[in-house]
Design a protein around this motif. Structure first.
Motif, mmCIF file in Angstrom:
data_model
loop_
_atom_site.group_PDB
_atom_site.id
_atom_site.type_symbol
_atom_site.label_atom_id
_atom_site.label_comp_id
_atom_site.label_asym_id
_atom_site.label_seq_id
_atom_site.Cartn_x
_atom_site.Cartn_y
_atom_site.Cartn_z
ATOM 1 N N SER A 24 -1.028 -18.357 -5.540
ATOM 2 C CA SER A 24 -1.570 -17.370 -6.464
ATOM 3 C C SER A 24 -2.498 -16.416 -5.736
ATOM 4 C CB SER A 24 -2.345 -18.051 -7.591
ATOM 5 O OG SER A 24 -1.498 -18.838 -8.385
ATOM 6 N N GLN A 25 -2.456 -15.149 -6.133
ATOM 7 C CA GLN A 25 -3.364 -14.157 -5.550
ATOM 8 C C GLN A 25 -3.988 -13.329 -6.656
ATOM 9 O OE1 GLN A 25 -2.575 -10.601 -5.435
ATOM 10 N NE2 GLN A 25 -0.398 -10.633 -5.951
ATOM 11 N N THR A 26 -5.233 -12.938 -6.422
ATOM 12 C CA THR A 26 -5.994 -12.202 -7.440
ATOM 13 C C THR A 26 -6.255 -10.771 -7.011
ATOM 14 O OG1 THR A 26 -8.078 -13.001 -6.513
ATOM 15 C CG2 THR A 26 -7.082 -14.301 -8.276
ATOM 16 N N MET A 27 -5.503 -10.293 -6.046
ATOM 17 C CA MET A 27 -5.727 -8.954 -5.507
ATOM 18 C C MET A 27 -4.820 -7.904 -6.144
ATOM 19 S SD MET A 27 -6.197 -10.070 -1.528
ATOM 20 C CE MET A 27 -4.880 -11.276 -1.572
ATOM 21 N N GLY A 28 -3.928 -8.329 -7.026
ATOM 22 C CA GLY A 28 -3.021 -7.383 -7.673
ATOM 23 C C GLY A 28 -1.937 -6.840 -6.755
ATOM 24 N N HIS A 29 -1.668 -7.542 -5.642
ATOM 25 C CA HIS A 29 -0.655 -7.070 -4.705
ATOM 26 C C HIS A 29 0.739 -7.215 -5.291
ATOM 27 C CE1 HIS A 29 -3.392 -7.760 -0.953
ATOM 28 N NE2 HIS A 29 -3.724 -6.677 -1.641
ATOM 29 N N ASP A 30 1.577 -6.190 -5.031
ATOM 30 C CA ASP A 30 2.966 -6.269 -5.481
ATOM 31 C C ASP A 30 3.801 -7.187 -4.588
ATOM 32 O OD1 ASP A 30 3.120 -2.770 -6.435
ATOM 33 O OD2 ASP A 30 2.628 -4.557 -7.604
ATOM 34 N N LYS A 31 3.573 -7.108 -3.292
ATOM 35 C CA LYS A 31 4.440 -7.804 -2.336
ATOM 36 C C LYS A 31 3.886 -9.201 -2.046
ATOM 37 C CE LYS A 31 6.416 -3.784 -2.058
ATOM 38 N NZ LYS A 31 5.495 -3.114 -2.994
ATOM 39 N N MET A 32 4.767 -10.182 -2.115
ATOM 40 C CA MET A 32 4.376 -11.544 -1.751
ATOM 41 C C MET A 32 5.457 -12.162 -0.873
ATOM 42 S SD MET A 32 2.375 -13.035 -5.082
ATOM 43 C CE MET A 32 1.565 -14.330 -4.120
ATOM 44 N N ASP A 95 -0.485 -5.151 0.087
ATOM 45 C CA ASP A 95 -0.477 -3.921 -0.669
ATOM 46 C C ASP A 95 0.378 -2.936 0.112
ATOM 47 O OD1 ASP A 95 -3.228 -2.127 -2.276
ATOM 48 O OD2 ASP A 95 -1.062 -1.944 -2.455
ATOM 49 N N MET A 96 0.736 -1.831 -0.438
ATOM 50 C CA MET A 96 1.578 -0.885 0.293
ATOM 51 C C MET A 96 0.898 0.454 0.506
ATOM 52 S SD MET A 96 4.350 -2.002 1.496
ATOM 53 C CE MET A 96 5.411 -0.596 1.755
ATOM 54 N N GLU A 98 -1.333 3.183 2.538
ATOM 55 C CA GLU A 98 -1.221 3.549 3.943
ATOM 56 C C GLU A 98 -2.226 2.819 4.823
ATOM 57 O OE1 GLU A 98 1.289 5.309 4.906
ATOM 58 O OE2 GLU A 98 0.720 5.157 7.005
ATOM 59 N N MET A 99 -3.433 2.610 4.315
ATOM 60 C CA MET A 99 -4.457 1.994 5.153
ATOM 61 C C MET A 99 -4.488 0.480 5.007
ATOM 62 S SD MET A 99 -5.438 4.445 6.812
ATOM 63 C CE MET A 99 -6.669 3.586 7.768
ATOM 64 N N ASN A 100 -3.999 -0.021 3.928
ATOM 65 C CA ASN A 100 -4.019 -1.473 3.708
ATOM 66 C C ASN A 100 -2.645 -2.025 4.024
ATOM 67 O OD1 ASN A 100 -6.702 -1.424 2.803
ATOM 68 N ND2 ASN A 100 -6.014 -0.812 0.788
ATOM 69 N N THR A 101 -2.385 -2.172 5.310
ATOM 70 C CA THR A 101 -1.043 -2.522 5.732
ATOM 71 C C THR A 101 -0.877 -3.997 6.060
ATOM 72 O OG1 THR A 101 -1.682 -1.983 7.990
ATOM 73 C CG2 THR A 101 -0.638 -0.248 6.704
ATOM 74 N N GLU A 102 -1.991 -4.726 6.156
ATOM 75 C CA GLU A 102 -1.842 -6.095 6.616
ATOM 76 C C GLU A 102 -1.530 -7.044 5.479
ATOM 77 O OE1 GLU A 102 -4.633 -4.386 6.573
ATOM 78 O OE2 GLU A 102 -6.394 -5.629 6.188
ATOM 79 N N ALA A 103 -0.960 -8.189 5.859
ATOM 80 C CA ALA A 103 -0.717 -9.259 4.902
ATOM 81 C C ALA A 103 -1.924 -10.181 4.881
ATOM 82 C CB ALA A 103 0.531 -10.034 5.314
ATOM 83 N N PHE A 104 -2.250 -10.682 3.705
ATOM 84 C CA PHE A 104 -3.320 -11.650 3.528
ATOM 85 C C PHE A 104 -2.682 -13.013 3.289
ATOM 86 C CE2 PHE A 104 -6.968 -8.855 3.288
ATOM 87 C CZ PHE A 104 -6.407 -7.644 2.954
ATOM 88 N N PHE A 105 -3.214 -14.024 3.965
ATOM 89 C CA PHE A 105 -2.591 -15.339 3.931
ATOM 90 C C PHE A 105 -3.430 -16.360 3.180
ATOM 91 C CE2 PHE A 105 1.124 -15.291 6.675
ATOM 92 C CZ PHE A 105 1.003 -14.049 7.267
ATOM 93 N N GLY A 106 -2.730 -17.288 2.525
ATOM 94 C CA GLY A 106 -3.373 -18.477 2.010
ATOM 95 C C GLY A 106 -3.601 -19.474 3.132
ATOM 96 N N GLN A 107 -4.201 -20.611 2.798
ATOM 97 C CA GLN A 107 -4.535 -21.599 3.819
ATOM 98 C C GLN A 107 -3.359 -22.494 4.182
ATOM 99 O OE1 GLN A 107 -8.283 -23.310 2.195
ATOM 100 N NE2 GLN A 107 -9.179 -22.391 4.011
#
Lengths: 114, 113
Positions: A24-32, A95-96, A98-107
């Motif tokens: 689960s993610q709380t950042m509202g990201h479209d891509k998982m 996120d998609m 332009e500046m927020n290009t990285e993926a955020f990972f769970g543990q």
């Protein structure tokens, strides 16, 4: 601080059992994404999602399945676990913009099938 | 298609010594470049990223990386390492306009006292 959570962190389960790994993610990201990680190996993409009701298989074939009914939730299911499924599973989101290009990972969830 | 090669699987180094972790990539399109760090039993944490502009990128924990387009490299450096830097480091690329991130096999940095 990235807000993406995976449960359980560790799971030991017998062969033939059905399991679901939660993400689960709380950042509202479209891509998982789901990655599989074995020791000393690169991360392999096994599933990804563009958004709700969208799921695609990744570059590495996997017997697992995923669903994306809600933006924040991307569970992975194995219908019948086998020892060959023993691995670490990492969930990520991005996120998609332009500046927020990285993926955020769970543990991660370390799965052992005995 | 993209690929990432991390040239060293393990790098042992003494505390306070400098270190360089090497990364080369292959891509037919422009890419964004990343370095992630993974501590034991943890997920991946972003160290730094290159999007455009200055080829020298500074990240967290005193790390920096330099993008070299002609050599298709993105090597990670730190002038003086600490015991706490012991971890696995992953180089990754993502095509501009795409969203799938491709990872290298990782380099295990082991800092000795």
């Amino acid at each position: 601080e990235a807000d993406i959570y995976q449960t359980p962190r560790y799971l030991v389960i017998g062969t033939g059992k059905k399991i679901t790994l939660e993400c689960s993610q709380t950042m509202g990201h479209d891509k998982m994404y789901w990655y599989q990680q074995d020791p000393g190996m690169e991360l392999h993409l096994i599933h990804y999602s563009y958004g709700v009701n969208s799921t695609e298989k990744g570059d590495l074939s996997s017997e697992s399945t995923v669903s994306r009914i809600r933006t924040e939730h991307f569970p992975l299911t194995l219908e019948s676990a086998r020892p060959s499924h023993t691995s670490q599973y990492l969930c990520a989101s991005s996120d998609m913009t332009e500046m927020n290009t990285e993926a955020f990972f769970g543990q991660g969830t370390r799965l052992t099938v005995v | 298609a993209q690929s990432v090669t991390q040239l060293d699987s393990q790098v042992p180094v003494f505390e306070e010594a400098p270190v360089e972790l090497r990364c080369n990539y292959s891509s037919s399109v422009s890419v964004y470049l990343f370095w992630y760090v993974q501590y034991p039993n943890q997920g991946l944490q972003l160290l730094l990223k290159y999007l455009s502009g200055s080829t020298l990128v500074k990240g967290i924990n005193g790390f920096e990386a330099e993008f070299n387009k002609s050599q298709t490299s993105f090597h990670l450096r730190k002038p003086s390492v600490h015991i706490s830097d012991t971890a696995e480091y992953f180089c990754a690329v993502r095509p501009v306009g795409g969203f799938k991130t491709i990872f290298g096999a990782g380099t295990r940095l082991f800092v000795k006292a």
